[in-house]
Each structure stands twice: as structure tokens, then as C-alpha cells.
Design a protein around this motif. Structure first.
Motif, PDB file in Angstrom:
ATOM      1  N   SER A 200       0.862  -1.184   0.000  1.00  0.00           N
ATOM      2  CA  SER A 200       0.000   0.000   0.000  1.00  0.00           C
ATOM      3  C   SER A 200       0.895   1.230   0.000  1.00  0.00           C
ATOM      4  O   SER A 200       1.998   1.200   0.549  1.00  0.00           O
ATOM      5  CB  SER A 200      -0.921   0.008   1.216  1.00  0.00           C
ATOM      6  OG  SER A 200      -0.160  -0.077   2.403  1.00  0.00           O
TER       7      SER A 200
ATOM      8  N   VAL B 150      -1.996  -1.055  -3.679  1.00  0.00           N
ATOM      9  CA  VAL B 150      -3.195  -0.329  -3.241  1.00  0.00           C
ATOM     10  C   VAL B 150      -2.776   1.104  -2.944  1.00  0.00           C
ATOM     11  O   VAL B 150      -2.031   1.355  -1.993  1.00  0.00           O
ATOM     12  CB  VAL B 150      -3.820  -0.944  -1.968  1.00  0.00           C
ATOM     13  CG1 VAL B 150      -5.155  -0.280  -1.657  1.00  0.00           C
ATOM     14  CG2 VAL B 150      -3.982  -2.453  -2.110  1.00  0.00           C
TER      15      VAL B 150
ATOM     16  N   TYR C 241     -10.779   0.941  -6.429  1.00  0.00           N
ATOM     17  CA  TYR C 241     -10.463  -0.493  -6.513  1.00  0.00           C
ATOM     18  C   TYR C 241     -11.713  -1.364  -6.660  1.00  0.00           C
ATOM     19  O   TYR C 241     -11.627  -2.513  -7.073  1.00  0.00           O
ATOM     20  CB  TYR C 241      -9.598  -0.916  -5.320  1.00  0.00           C
ATOM     21  CG  TYR C 241      -8.244  -0.268  -5.436  1.00  0.00           C
ATOM     22  CD1 TYR C 241      -7.330  -0.734  -6.373  1.00  0.00           C
ATOM     23  CD2 TYR C 241      -7.922   0.868  -4.708  1.00  0.00           C
ATOM     24  CE1 TYR C 241      -6.103  -0.102  -6.539  1.00  0.00           C
ATOM     25  CE2 TYR C 241      -6.698   1.500  -4.870  1.00  0.00           C
ATOM     26  CZ  TYR C 241      -5.796   1.009  -5.785  1.00  0.00           C
ATOM     27  OH  TYR C 241      -4.593   1.638  -5.964  1.00  0.00           O
TER      28      TYR C 241
END
Lengths: 169, 196
Positions: free
Chosen positions: A24, A47, B87
């Protein structure tokens, strides 16, 4: 000064060699080349968050899921994520392997980075977060692996501070 | 509409679903229905329940994840809607119980009181396609069933009364909850791998 292409590759390869499958991040200049690699690598799930504290939640989710995960952030992002680090990760004994770009320290030309840089180490100590400085490209892969290992055995956040020596040419 | 009633309605559907709650009344009301090993109560770190849900959903695409959030908590992490939208995990249902109140800390009005701030509109504006805003038990039940059937990222903003349980307390230490929650997931992963 430019961000080191070679050392960004060494760090990314070190992340993969440590068995980390998910990352992330919040993009920042020193991490840019690293994140480009993560984005284009099919073996790493990236992410991107809107604020670094979110990444603490994402990392907890990845930990519960059993997916090896690392957090990439600037030190100012670390400072902004402290409540999550304390009241999620430390409170519940959830490991965090944090790779933190140490802006605002030795050699820093930009005034806006300096306060965060000056207090980062003291804040890490205050939070009892173990940390190491990464300065040498020949050492950094080992340091990432050891940071990962220690986070998992201690069920604790640990920090590897990516310094100017490593990140700039 | 009462949040406890909403939780009662969906409780039977949460037997093999990963559930992440926020602190305080939401956690307690779910716990009072009967704790399950697949429930994780985030008793602090306000705002991060949905981020944990995102991490679970992205790394466990075969599992369904339900986040039980609140207006006070989600207002501390509005960026989460943008990250969720980006996402778009298809296995995540994000429920926001909006009681317009920071109930657990004395009942101060939150920004959503009297309709000033519209959380559903924020979620839509962040780019989430499936957002339901409900204020009746029937509407909530229908929105939840639709979300289960949709198999796509869904946000449900449910207007509820600013009331909570009379007593607080769990026979569950916080790290114990985390350890057992993780173990439940890992056992299930192993069982699935063995049968496949």
C-alpha cells in the motif's frame, strides 16, 4: 539531485525477495520509481490510498487475509497515520512493515520538509516502534527482509527509514 | 429505524461473511446478538473499519466482506470512499449507520444532523456506483438483499435513531479478537485449498 533509478530497483527487488506480495502506498517523489515498478508487476498488488492512515487499515486486512504486505509512505504520512498505528496495529498486535521515505533530514534543501524530518526519529522512539536507517544499496534488501521478519515475530509495527544517501543520485 | 433492528435482520446472513464493525454501540449490538469468529470489532482507530474491509476484500476475493460503519467514524476518513471506488472490490458491502450523532461520546450532533451533510451523496460523488440511502427497516432489508445479489461494491447509508445498548462489555480481549478472526480466515483458506 534525482531519484536513484538503480536503488529504486534494488529496493523493489528486495521487497519481492522478502516474499511481500502486496504494497500500500501514497505516491511521493522518492517512492515514485518504486511504485511504477509495483504498478506494472503482476506479482505485486498495489493499493494506492488517499491518506496514509487508510493504509494501516488495508495492511490489517492483508494480515488477516494472510497476504504478506508492506506499507510505503513518506515520513509526513507516517506522522499523519499515528492514530491508526497506535489504536489499530499496536492495540490489536497487528504487524506493520513500514518503508518510510525520510524527507527533511541531512542535506534537505526544502524548508517544508524539515520539521517532519527533525521529529521523525523521536516520534518513532516515543511510540516504541523499532527502526533502522537504510543508507547502503548493498544492505537494503537484507534490511527489508529483516524488517519484515521482525514485524511478524513481534506482531508490531517496524520502520525502515529510506535516507537521502539511498534514494538520490 | 433502530440500528439494533437492522442488525437483527442481517445477522442470519452473516454466518460465513467477514464482518468488521466500528467501536461502541454498533460493535456491542452485533456482539449482543451472539459473537461469531468471523466478526472483528474495531474498538478504536475511528474511520479505519472500511479500510480494513478493503484490505480483506482485495486480498480475499472469494470471501464476502461486510463493514458496519457509522457517520461519526466515516466522517474521519472520507477519502475511503474514493479509495473504495478506485479499486471497486466486488465482494464488499459497506453499511453506514447514520444516527447524526457522536452517540458514544455524549450524543453531540455530527455533521449529518438535520440533513446538512449527505453521506450517500459523498459516496456517489467519490465514484461508487451502487449507493442506497434508506430510512425504513423494509428499505434497509431490500437494499441489503440487493447488495448480496449484486456482487459488486455496494454502499448502504441507513438513517437510524441515536440510541444504543444500555450496557457495554464483551468477554473478548482486543488482541484475542484479532488472533481468532485471523485464525478463522486461515482455517477456512486451508479447508478450501484441501477441497479444491
Amino acid at each position: 539531485m534525482t531519484v536513484s533509478y538503480d536503488n529504486s530497483k534494488i529496493i523493489f527487488d528486495g521487497i519481492k525477495a522478502a516474499g511481500i506480495k502486496s504494497v500500500s502506498a501514497l505516491p511521493e517523489t522518492w517512492l515514485g520509481l518504486l511504485l511504477q515498478r509495483a504498478e506494472s508487476d503482476p506479482d505485486v498488488q498495489l493499493v494506492q490510498v488517499a491518506k496514509e492512515e487508510e493504509a494501516v487499515g488495508v495492511a490489517a486486512g492483508a494480515y488477516f487475509a494472510g497476504t504478506p504486505h508492506a506499507l510505503l509512505m513518506q515520513n509526513h504520512g507516517f506522522l499523519g497515520a499515528i492514530n491508526g498505528i497506535v489504536s489499530l496495529a499496536q492495540l490489536y498486535h497487528i504487524p506493520l512493515c513500514m518503508l518510510i521515505a525520510l524527507r527533511g533530514h541531512w542535506g534537505e534543501p526544502y524548508p517544508w520538509h524539515t520539521r517532519g524530518g527533525i521529529v521523525t526519529e523521536a516520534v518513532l522512539r516515543a511510540l516504541s516502534i523499532p527502526f533502522e536507517y537504510a543508507r547502503e544499496p548493498a544492505q537494503v534488501a537484507k534490511q527489508i527482509r529483516e524488517a519484515w521478519t521482525f514485524s511478524q515475530s513481534s506482531l508490531s509495527p517496524v520502520a525502515l527509514l529510506l535516507t537521502r544517501d539511498l534514494m538520490e543520485d | 429505524m433502530e440500528r439494533a433492528r437492522c442488525l437483527e435482520m442481517i445477522y442470519p446472513e452473516l454466518t460465513d461473511t467477514l464482518v468488521v464493525t466500528i467501536m461502541g454501540a454498533s460493535a456491542q449490538e452485533l456482539y449482543n446478538l451472539g459473537h461469531r469468529e468471523n466478526f472483528f470489532y474495531l474498538q478504536h482507530a475511528m474511520g479505519l473499519a472500511s479500510s480494513i474491509g478493503l484490505g480483506l476484500a482485495m486480498h480475499l476475493p472469494a470471501e464476502r466482506v461486510v463493514v458496519l460503519d457509522g457517520d461519526g467514524s466515516v466522517l474521519m476518513n472520507l477519502g475511503t470512499f474514493a479509495t473504495l471506488a478506485r479499486y471497486r472490490p466486488r465482494n464488499l458491502i459497506h453499511i453506514v449507520f447514520d444516527n447524526g450523532s457522536l452517540l458514544s461520546t455524549g450524543g453531540f450532533d455530527s455533521h449529518t444532523t438535520s440533513g446538512i451533510t449527505d453521506i450517500a451523496a459523498i459516496a456517489r460523488g467519490a465514484g461508487i456506483e451502487h449507493v442506497a440511502a434508506v430510512d425504513t427497516a423494509v428499505g434497509f432489508g431490500e437494499a441489503f438483499i440487493a447488495a448480496l445479489e449484486r456482487n459488486d461494491l455496494s454502499v448502504i447509508v441507513a438513517k437510524v435513531a441515536a440510541i444504543g445498548p444500555e450496557h457495554y462489555g464483551m468477554d473478548l480481549q482486543l488482541p484475542e479478537n484479532a488472533f481468532r478472526f485471523r485464525r478463522w480466515i486461515q482455517d477456512r483458506k486451508r479447508a478450501t485449498e484441501q477441497t479444491s
